[in-house]
Design an enzyme around this catalytic site. Structure first.
Site, PDB file in Angstrom:
ATOM      1  N   HIS A 149       0.823  -1.220   0.000  1.00 51.64           N
ATOM      2  CA  HIS A 149       0.000   0.000   0.000  1.00 51.64           C
ATOM      3  C   HIS A 149       0.856   1.270   0.000  1.00 51.64           C
ATOM      4  O   HIS A 149       0.702   2.114  -0.908  1.00 51.64           O
ATOM      5  CB  HIS A 149      -0.961  -0.013   1.181  1.00 51.64           C
ATOM      6  CG  HIS A 149      -1.744   1.247   1.328  1.00 51.64           C
ATOM      7  ND1 HIS A 149      -2.684   1.657   0.410  1.00 51.64           N
ATOM      8  CD2 HIS A 149      -1.705   2.221   2.279  1.00 51.64           C
ATOM      9  CE1 HIS A 149      -3.210   2.816   0.797  1.00 51.64           C
ATOM     10  NE2 HIS A 149      -2.624   3.176   1.930  1.00 51.64           N
ATOM     11  N   HIS A 164       3.660   7.037   5.723  1.00 51.98           N
ATOM     12  CA  HIS A 164       2.436   7.702   6.182  1.00 51.98           C
ATOM     13  C   HIS A 164       1.576   6.834   7.094  1.00 51.98           C
ATOM     14  O   HIS A 164       0.747   7.357   7.840  1.00 51.98           O
ATOM     15  CB  HIS A 164       1.625   8.203   4.979  1.00 51.98           C
ATOM     16  CG  HIS A 164       0.834   7.158   4.268  1.00 51.98           C
ATOM     17  ND1 HIS A 164       1.365   6.407   3.238  1.00 51.98           N
ATOM     18  CD2 HIS A 164      -0.444   6.742   4.411  1.00 51.98           C
ATOM     19  CE1 HIS A 164       0.444   5.580   2.770  1.00 51.98           C
ATOM     20  NE2 HIS A 164      -0.659   5.760   3.467  1.00 51.98           N
ATOM     21  N   GLU A 189       0.731   5.379  12.671  1.00 57.85           N
ATOM     22  CA  GLU A 189      -0.621   4.960  13.034  1.00 57.85           C
ATOM     23  C   GLU A 189      -0.713   3.455  13.273  1.00 57.85           C
ATOM     24  O   GLU A 189      -1.381   3.010  14.213  1.00 57.85           O
ATOM     25  CB  GLU A 189      -1.595   5.358  11.924  1.00 57.85           C
ATOM     26  CG  GLU A 189      -3.031   4.948  12.212  1.00 57.85           C
ATOM     27  CD  GLU A 189      -3.961   5.289  11.058  1.00 57.85           C
ATOM     28  OE1 GLU A 189      -5.167   5.099  11.212  1.00 57.85           O
ATOM     29  OE2 GLU A 189      -3.463   5.738  10.011  1.00 57.85           O
ATOM     30  N   ASP A 190      -0.036   2.668  12.434  1.00 55.61           N
ATOM     31  CA  ASP A 190      -0.268   1.224  12.438  1.00 55.61           C
ATOM     32  C   ASP A 190       0.887   0.398  12.998  1.00 55.61           C
ATOM     33  O   ASP A 190       0.797  -0.826  13.046  1.00 55.61           O
ATOM     34  CB  ASP A 190      -0.543   0.744  11.000  1.00 55.61           C
ATOM     35  CG  ASP A 190      -1.851   1.301  10.455  1.00 55.61           C
ATOM     36  OD1 ASP A 190      -2.704   1.708  11.268  1.00 55.61           O
ATOM     37  OD2 ASP A 190      -2.010   1.344   9.221  1.00 55.61           O
ATOM     38  N   ASP A 248      -3.517   8.119  -1.448  1.00 56.51           N
ATOM     39  CA  ASP A 248      -3.938   7.014  -0.589  1.00 56.51           C
ATOM     40  C   ASP A 248      -5.362   6.567  -0.942  1.00 56.51           C
ATOM     41  O   ASP A 248      -5.642   5.375  -1.087  1.00 56.51           O
ATOM     42  CB  ASP A 248      -3.852   7.465   0.873  1.00 56.51           C
ATOM     43  CG  ASP A 248      -4.366   6.432   1.850  1.00 56.51           C
ATOM     44  OD1 ASP A 248      -3.568   5.583   2.288  1.00 56.51           O
ATOM     45  OD2 ASP A 248      -5.575   6.469   2.184  1.00 56.51           O
TER      46      ASP A 248
END
Length: 710
Positions: free
Chosen positions: A93, A117, A121-122, A182
């Site tokens: 991704h 990016h 967050e992940d 995205d």
């Protein structure tokens, strides 16, 4: 964000016609799995981002790719073991998103942030680690994208999600560039999701992200997003359009032959140009089929002509209009007047001898890059030449040395367009999420922008407004809530109502009432186009329910006050025993040059020689009579006073006239129109030389904004 991703092959298998023409689709699944196998030599780029490096070097030959290698290694290692819903390695991704931006020409800082990016967050990677490894600029962008994506796209969360997105975009448009890429990759891989979730994501994309892509000028992303949304939300119309395009593919396309004719014409004219056939995307074909009905071969594409200099664009236009039959109604000059999203091109169309009509776009290669990539093509808006040179020398990220602070604190992008500044201003005062959401969609639906000039010379000298904006919108853009007291405007020097629409290039002077109790009326909302104006007016009307109700009064006759004196003042006609009258249309006074004419009953009417009635009298054959002024200094004159409506205005004006020692012969006060009042006074002056002082005294009365002779 990545949680919405599914099988990347589903889209291309279901809709192979949407593949990018002329470029092989990358097998990101294979690349992602290859990235998980074994260590990569640290002295070269990993094979998995070789395509990114190739696309980046095509736009930036001197770019330092070492930072991309470090970013990829961190992203791949931190996402290792994570899989997408389709079963792909997660790293596919950020790779796909970065490749999209690289093909658009994004600079190295944006690509670095794009690779990272989703890491904060992940994964367990922190912002401090990003800042330490890649610098403040990359940290700032990653933080902005992370905070935009943290809120779920539920129905209740959408307004606040996009409020944060707007603020992040205003602080750095590169945040929105990454978000758009995205979303494009997620839309490409949306095929195996539940239909209801596909529809919800597609609607949000249609309502907000596609308009934002249009506003930011990123046409390459916008057109593909439109096609993907079209296929999900309108499957029957999409299938009909697909059949049309497939049928056309089997027919003989006239555009290549027309393009060759154009090449010959330009070659003979000595203009170096590249002439390309540019197929229309699905939504464009659908729109033109609804507009024209049955489509002909030339309707499925346009000619794109690329030249080196601006002057060459007009040279091409001249040759086309000389050698072919132009369709005048199709000509648009977006070079002299660029669109608000940076777009510049010449648009025209011409008819060929066999009846085909070819639409043509003419632009320079730099215009083409900006038209396709928009703000992405502008690079780093904060980098100075010195900072860029220093970054290139050190191998660090080009950019400012700002700390990786909260991206929702104000950090004004020097390239921020006017429409984005307006959105950022009014979103702070939006009373509730529903209002914000509805007004945001209405604002983004505007596809044209105008610039008007302030007549008062204040800063800023210009005001940017959406197309169709009125004086009401200009008032709130200039004065904020103080515009509640606005009661009129002068546009290009002429008095007009607040509801008047403005045109590009108008000069506007806004007139404010001195009465603090003044406020907008409910019908202002019908003429307000900007969110700032609509929200401010609605808030005032809600806080003043009595003022919100429109007061309808019966039409009143003008109020008149007539004195006892009449006659011709000190004008004397060279006609024995004739009655002399001063014309009310121009009210001459000494030492005006005058002319007299005999009218019915033998009376002589005296006009100023500049009066339009003089020419009319002469054309009618009226007898002209010589007129002169007596030696006495007194005279009679009619003055027009325009003012804002307020209590005691007539009394104050009459008092000002009396203080100048002037007698009121007659006075007429017309009923108020949009809070403006017009007064007409016929006055007897003891001395004509006192007229300028009298007019100044009347203008000094609060609420009076103009006094002139009739």
């Amino acid at each position: 964000m990545s949680a919405e991703a599914t099988n990347p092959e589903a889209r291309s298998e279901a809709r192979p016609e949407l593949r990018r023409r002329g470029r092989t689709r990358l097998d990101l699944r294979r690349l992602g799995r290859a990235a998980l196998l074994g260590p990569t030599s640290r002295d070269r780029l990993p094979d998995a981002i070789g395509h990114v490096a190739e696309a980046h070097r095509a736009h930036h030959p001197d770019a330092d790719l070492s930072i991309l290698r470090r970013a990829y290694v961190l992203a791949e290692s931190s996402h290792r073991g994570q899989m997408r819903k389709s079963g792909e390695p997660y790293i596919t991704h950020p790779l796909a998103v970065t490749l999209i931006l690289a093909e658009l020409g994004a600079e190295t800082t944006t690509l670095t942030a794009s690779l990272l990016h989703d890491t904060v967050e992940d994964t367990e990677v922190t912002l401090d680690q990003v800042r330490e490894e890649f610098g403040d600029e990359v940290c700032f962008i990653v933080d902005g994208v992370t905070k935009v994506e943290k809120i779920d796209y539920g129905a209740a969360a959408e307004p606040e999600t996009f409020r944060k997105m707007l603020v992040a975009t205003g602080n750095d448009v590169r945040v929105m560039s990454i978000k758009l890429a995205d979303r494009l990759h997620n839309m490409r891989t949306l095929g195996v999701m539940r239909p209801d979730k596909q529809a919800r994501i597609a609607k949000v994309t249609r309502d907000v992200l596609i308009p934002l892509a249009e506003r930011l000028g990123v046409q390459a992303l916008k057109t593909e997003l439109e096609d993907l949304v079209f296929a999900i939300l309108h499957p029957e119309e999409y299938e009909h359009t697909r059949v049309l395009i497939a049928a056309h593919a089997g027919d003989r396309d006239p555009l290549p032959a027309i393009a060759e004719s154009v090449r010959v014409v330009l070659r003979e004219a000595g203009i170096h140009a590249e002439v390309l056939v540019r197929p229309r995307h699905f939504v464009s074909v659908h729109r033109i089929s609804r507009k024209r009905g049955e489509l002909r071969g030339s309707d499925f594409g346009r000619l794109l002509i690329l030249v080196g200099e601006n002057a060459d664009c007009y040279g091409v236009l001249g040759e086309l209009h000389t050698c072919f039959t132009p369709v005048v109604s199709e000509f648009k000059d977006f070079i002299a007047v660029p669109k608000f999203n940076l777009y510049q091109s010449l648009h025209t169309a011409f008819a060929t001898s066999d009846g085909h009509v070819a639409e043509v776009i003419v632009r320079t290669r730099q215009m083409h890059r900006v038209a396709e990539a928009g703000v992405v093509a502008l690079g780093n808006p904060y980098a100075t030449a010195a900072a860029t040179a220093a970054a290139a020398a050190s191998g660090a990220t080009a950019g400012s040395a700002e700390a990786c602070a909260d991206p929702y604190e104000e950090r004004v992008d020097p390239t921020r367009p006017g429409w984005l500044s307006r959105l950022l201003d009014w979103q702070q005062s939006a009373p509730d999420p529903d209002t914000f959401w509805s007004v945001l969609r209405a604002e983004l639906a505007q596809d044209r922008e105008i610039t008007v000039f302030r007549a008062d010379g204040g800063a800023p000298a210009t005001i940017s407004l959406p197309g169709g904006a009125s004086c009401i919108d200009a008032a709130y853009a200039q004065y904020g809530e103080a515009a509640h007291g606005c009661i009129g405007a002068r546009v290009n020097g002429r008095l007009t109502s607040l509801t008047s629409r403005l045109s590009d290039g108008d000069t506007v002077q806004l007139l404010l009432a001195h009465d603090a109790s003044s406020g907008p009326s409910a019908d202002w909302l019908e003429h307000a186009h900007t969110p700032a104006a609509r929200i401010a007016i609605s808030s005032w009307l809600k806080a003043h329910p009595d003022g919100a109700a429109a007061t309808t009064t019966a039409a009143r006759a003008p109020l008149s006050v007539v004195g006892a004196r009449g006659g011709g003042g000190n004008a004397v006609a060279d006609l024995p025993d004739a009655t002399v009258r001063l014309a009310g249309c121009c009210t001459p006074v000494p030492p005006d040059a005058v002319a007299g004419f005999v009218v019915r009953g033998g009376a002589v009417t005296v006009h100023r020689v500049q009066c339009a009635a003089v020419a009319q009298m002469r054309s009618l054959g009226r007898t002209s009579v010589a007129v002169h002024w007596r030696a006495t200094a007194d005279c009679r004159v009619t003055l027009l006073a325009e003012s804002f409506g307020r209590p005691h205005l007539l009394a104050d004006l009459t008092e000002a006239i009396a203080r100048e020692g002037v007698e009121v012969v007659s006075a007429t006060v017309e009923p108020p129109v949009e809070q403006r009042v017009r007064h007409s006074y016929t006055l007897q002056l003891p001395d004509a030389t006192g007229l300028p002082a009298l007019m100044r005294a009347m203008r000094d009365v609060p609420g009076v904004y103009d006094v002139s002779r009739a």
